[in-house]
Design an enzyme around this catalytic site. Structure first.
Site, PDB file in Angstrom:
ATOM      1  N   GLY A  15       0.919  -1.340  -0.126  1.00 41.48           N
ATOM      2  CA  GLY A  15       0.161  -0.060  -0.037  1.00 41.48           C
ATOM      3  C   GLY A  15       0.874   1.243  -0.005  1.00 41.48           C
ATOM      4  N   ALA A  26      15.853  10.524  -0.241  1.00 43.30           N
ATOM      5  CA  ALA A  26      16.662  10.408   0.822  1.00 43.30           C
ATOM      6  C   ALA A  26      17.682   9.201   0.572  1.00 43.30           C
ATOM      7  CB  ALA A  26      16.170  10.295   2.380  1.00 43.30           C
ATOM      8  N   ARG A  76       1.281  -4.776  -5.964  1.00 43.03           N
ATOM      9  CA  ARG A  76       1.236  -6.129  -5.744  1.00 43.03           C
ATOM     10  C   ARG A  76       1.658  -7.092  -6.413  1.00 43.03           C
ATOM     11  NH1 ARG A  76      -2.829  -3.507  -1.725  1.00 43.03           N
ATOM     12  NH2 ARG A  76      -1.704  -3.588   0.158  1.00 43.03           N
ATOM     13  N   CYS A  77       2.652  -8.083  -6.081  1.00 39.77           N
ATOM     14  CA  CYS A  77       3.165  -9.014  -7.113  1.00 39.77           C
ATOM     15  C   CYS A  77       2.901 -10.499  -6.697  1.00 39.77           C
ATOM     16  CB  CYS A  77       4.915  -8.685  -7.185  1.00 39.77           C
ATOM     17  SG  CYS A  77       5.344  -9.602  -8.119  1.00 39.77           S
ATOM     18  N   GLY A 106       5.317  -2.243   3.843  1.00 40.11           N
ATOM     19  CA  GLY A 106       4.852  -2.607   5.154  1.00 40.11           C
ATOM     20  C   GLY A 106       5.306  -4.283   5.415  1.00 40.11           C
ATOM     21  N   ASP A 107       4.541  -4.760   6.471  1.00 35.18           N
ATOM     22  CA  ASP A 107       5.085  -6.218   6.782  1.00 35.18           C
ATOM     23  C   ASP A 107       5.054  -7.158   5.580  1.00 35.18           C
ATOM     24  OD1 ASP A 107       2.432  -6.321   6.736  1.00 35.18           O
ATOM     25  OD2 ASP A 107       2.214  -7.623   8.586  1.00 35.18           O
ATOM     26  N   THR A 130       3.816   2.702   5.771  1.00 33.87           N
ATOM     27  CA  THR A 130       2.384   2.275   5.880  1.00 33.87           C
ATOM     28  C   THR A 130       1.799   3.178   6.781  1.00 33.87           C
ATOM     29  OG1 THR A 130       0.878   0.822   6.754  1.00 33.87           O
ATOM     30  CG2 THR A 130       3.164   0.572   7.533  1.00 33.87           C
ATOM     31  N   ASP A 134       1.568  -0.126  12.180  1.00 31.53           N
ATOM     32  CA  ASP A 134       1.471  -1.583  12.750  1.00 31.53           C
ATOM     33  C   ASP A 134       2.928  -2.501  12.643  1.00 31.53           C
ATOM     34  OD1 ASP A 134       1.465  -1.936  10.090  1.00 31.53           O
ATOM     35  OD2 ASP A 134      -0.423  -3.047  10.175  1.00 31.53           O
ATOM     36  N   MET A 174      -9.549   3.680   8.547  1.00 33.20           N
ATOM     37  CA  MET A 174      -8.481   2.475   8.268  1.00 33.20           C
ATOM     38  C   MET A 174      -7.828   1.740   9.576  1.00 33.20           C
ATOM     39  SD  MET A 174      -6.730   3.183   4.722  1.00 33.20           S
ATOM     40  CE  MET A 174      -7.795   2.923   2.974  1.00 33.20           C
ATOM     41  N   GLY A 175      -7.479   0.811   9.438  1.00 32.15           N
ATOM     42  CA  GLY A 175      -7.035  -0.079  10.251  1.00 32.15           C
ATOM     43  C   GLY A 175      -7.566  -1.394  10.372  1.00 32.15           C
ATOM     44  N   GLU A 192     -15.925  11.015  21.243  1.00 35.17           N
ATOM     45  CA  GLU A 192     -16.524  10.481  22.561  1.00 35.17           C
ATOM     46  C   GLU A 192     -16.135   9.043  22.811  1.00 35.17           C
ATOM     47  OE1 GLU A 192     -17.911  12.943  20.788  1.00 35.17           O
ATOM     48  OE2 GLU A 192     -17.930  14.251  22.472  1.00 35.17           O
ATOM     49  N   LYS A 218     -24.716  15.234  27.107  1.00 35.85           N
ATOM     50  CA  LYS A 218     -24.383  15.476  25.597  1.00 35.85           C
ATOM     51  C   LYS A 218     -25.348  15.131  24.583  1.00 35.85           C
ATOM     52  CE  LYS A 218     -19.209  14.627  26.074  1.00 35.85           C
ATOM     53  NZ  LYS A 218     -18.146  14.253  25.756  1.00 35.85           N
ATOM     54  N   GLN A 259      -7.831   8.881   3.169  1.00 36.35           N
ATOM     55  CA  GLN A 259      -6.766   8.734   4.377  1.00 36.35           C
ATOM     56  C   GLN A 259      -5.285   8.214   3.690  1.00 36.35           C
ATOM     57  OE1 GLN A 259      -8.936   6.418   7.985  1.00 36.35           O
ATOM     58  NE2 GLN A 259      -9.846   5.907   6.093  1.00 36.35           N
TER      59      GLN A 259
HETATM   60  P1  ADP Z   1       2.369  -4.467   2.519  1.00 39.48           P
HETATM   61  O1  ADP Z   1       3.864  -4.550   2.409  1.00 39.48           O
HETATM   62  O2  ADP Z   1       1.893  -3.116   2.487  1.00 39.48           O
HETATM   63  O3  ADP Z   1       2.003  -5.240   3.662  1.00 39.48           O
HETATM   64  P2  ADP Z   1       1.413  -6.627   0.887  1.00 39.48           P
HETATM   65  O4  ADP Z   1       1.126  -7.572   1.990  1.00 39.48           O
HETATM   66  O5  ADP Z   1       0.605  -6.657  -0.113  1.00 39.48           O
HETATM   67  O6  ADP Z   1       1.669  -5.327   1.310  1.00 39.48           O
HETATM   68  O7  ADP Z   1       2.920  -7.060   0.352  1.00 39.48           O
HETATM   69  C1  ADP Z   1       3.473  -6.391  -1.067  1.00 39.48           C
HETATM   70  C2  ADP Z   1       4.155  -7.345  -1.835  1.00 39.48           C
HETATM   71  O8  ADP Z   1       5.153  -8.078  -1.121  1.00 39.48           O
HETATM   72  C3  ADP Z   1       3.552  -8.430  -2.198  1.00 39.48           C
HETATM   73  O9  ADP Z   1       2.345  -8.338  -3.482  1.00 39.48           O
HETATM   74  C4  ADP Z   1       4.228  -9.683  -2.530  1.00 39.48           C
HETATM   75  O10 ADP Z   1       4.780  -9.301  -3.890  1.00 39.48           O
HETATM   76  C5  ADP Z   1       5.307  -9.504  -1.450  1.00 39.48           C
HETATM   77  N1  ADP Z   1       4.989 -10.456  -0.408  1.00 39.48           N
HETATM   78  C6  ADP Z   1       4.119 -10.348   0.468  1.00 39.48           C
HETATM   79  N2  ADP Z   1       4.097 -11.514   1.267  1.00 39.48           N
HETATM   80  C7  ADP Z   1       5.189 -12.176   0.838  1.00 39.48           C
HETATM   81  C8  ADP Z   1       5.400 -13.492   1.077  1.00 39.48           C
HETATM   82  N3  ADP Z   1       4.625 -14.181   2.158  1.00 39.48           N
HETATM   83  N4  ADP Z   1       6.356 -14.208   0.434  1.00 39.48           N
HETATM   84  C9  ADP Z   1       6.862 -13.538  -0.568  1.00 39.48           C
HETATM   85  N5  ADP Z   1       6.660 -12.061  -1.201  1.00 39.48           N
HETATM   86  C10 ADP Z   1       5.600 -11.611  -0.264  1.00 39.48           C
END
Ligand code: ADP
Length: 327
Positions: A15, A26, A76-77, A106-107, A130, A134, A174-175, A192, A218, A259
């Site tokens: 994202g 940078a 996303r790949c 992100g993760d 992100t 998180d 979001m979240g 509130e 209120k 957002q």
């Molecule tokens: P974010 O990085 O925001 O958490 P995603 O979870 O969509 O977003 O992950 C982004 C990209 O990272 C995926 O489209 C994929 O290419 C790669 N990716 C995510 N999880 C894995 C995984 N378990 N193994 C290999 N590549 C991954």
């Protein structure tokens, strides 16, 4: 410094988040400062597989610090989930002479980077980008500050209508797994009640809380609900409150993708600049397989695998503050 490091690749994945451009800038400027070559990889890991790589110079990253999104684009790949996809990526890196990769995302993106690094000995450093905040190992992720300021200003506007018409507004933010956006923006906008996935307090809790604030005099209320909260969903909560507490007229606003966009705040630009420089410094030190983050306002390194697997705990002090100040 590792003498073998000559050429860095940088990509944004998953994202998008405001401040990603500042982080790329940078990375590029710090690499050039140290006489390293930098290549931009478009559209996340997809670009590694077949995208047109962009050699980056100082001018390539001029006038982007103020822009939301990511000029390298993100994607996303699916191929990268498979070992064959990662082998193809590693072969491309080698063919292009890229010695190390900076992954901003992100993760999920970090999980991909860990696999690439483990299977093919590619040097990688992660930068947390992100809006959800998180990621374990950093107090703040790039994009979070912009997102909470966007949400806060939206709630301020909605409050004008809530108070003018004695209404109860449910605002979904979001979240999916993390309540940080809800918690910060809810405190900042004086809501509130704040409902977050880490607590998922349920309808009964909400009804009691609204009854209490009604008794206290209120006549309007703002309830901020993180999308992953399991108390019932904003539309169902609004309906249930109207049925149970007839005095309330409820409205729902889902803030959605507004957002994610917008010009990054100064705090996000500075964070992104610090983390971008730290990522290049880390690679120059010969360290790989880590995420650069900020802890107690100091650069801090966390193993990428730990950053993917662990979840930061929601801050109990913030929850206490929100409870005290909302009454
Ligand atoms: P974010 O990085 O925001 O958490 P995603 O979870 O969509 O977003 O992950 C982004 C990209 O990272 C995926 O489209 C994929 O290419 C790669 N990716 C995510 N999880 C894995 C995984 N378990 N193994 C290999 N590549 C991954």
């Amino acid at each position: 410094m590792t003498s073998s490091l000559k050429h860095i690749g940088v990509l944004t994945s998953g994202g998008d988040a405001p401040g990603m451009n500042a982080a790329i800038r940078a990375v590029v400027r710090c690499a050039l400062h140290h006489g390293l070559k930098v290549t931009g990889i478009p559209e996340g890991y997809s670009g590694l597989l077949g995208g047109e790589l962009k050699p980056l110079n100082s001018l390539s990253v001029s006038n982007i610090i103020n822009l939301g999104g990511t000029f390298l684009k993100s994607a996303r790949c699916m191929e990268f989930y498979k070992p064959e996809g990662r082998t193809q990526a590693a072969e491309r890196l080698e063919a292009e002479g890229i010695d190390a990769l900076v992954v901003i995302g992100g993760d999920g993106s970090f999980t991909g980077a860990v696999a690439l690094s483990r299977e093919h000995k590619v040097s990688v450093v992660g930068i947390p980008g992100t809006i959800d905040n998180d990621i374990y190992g950093t107090d703040f992720t790039i994009g979070f500050d912009t997102a909470i300021n966007t949400v806060q200003s939206a709630i301020d506007k909605i409050r004008d209508t809530a108070t003018s018409h004695n209404r109860l507004f449910f605002i979904e933010v979001m979240g999916r797994d993390a309540g940080y956006i809800a918690l910060y923006s809810g405190i900042g906008a004086g809501s509130e009640e704040i409902l977050i996935p880490e607590q998922s307090r349920g309808l009964d809790y909400l009804l009691q809380s609204l009854e209490r604030s009604g008794r206290a005099g209120k006549t309007s209320s703002i309830v901020v609900v993180a999308e992953g909260d399991k108390s019932g969903g904003v539309y169902e909560l609004a309906k249930a409150v109207e049925e149970t507490l007839p005095g309330y007229s409820s409205k729902v606003t889902v803030l959605g993708h507004l957002q994610r966009g917008g010009s990054p705040t100064c705090t996000d630009r500075v964070l992104a600049s610090r983390l971008g420089v730290a990522a290049v410094d880390t690679l120059r030190d010969g360290t790989s397989g880590v995420m650069v983050g900020l802890r107690n306002n100091r650069i801090s390194l966390t193993g990428l695998e730990k950053a993917c697997k662990e979840r930061p705990d929601i801050d109990a002090e913030l929850i206490r503050v929100s409870e005290i100040v909302s009454t």
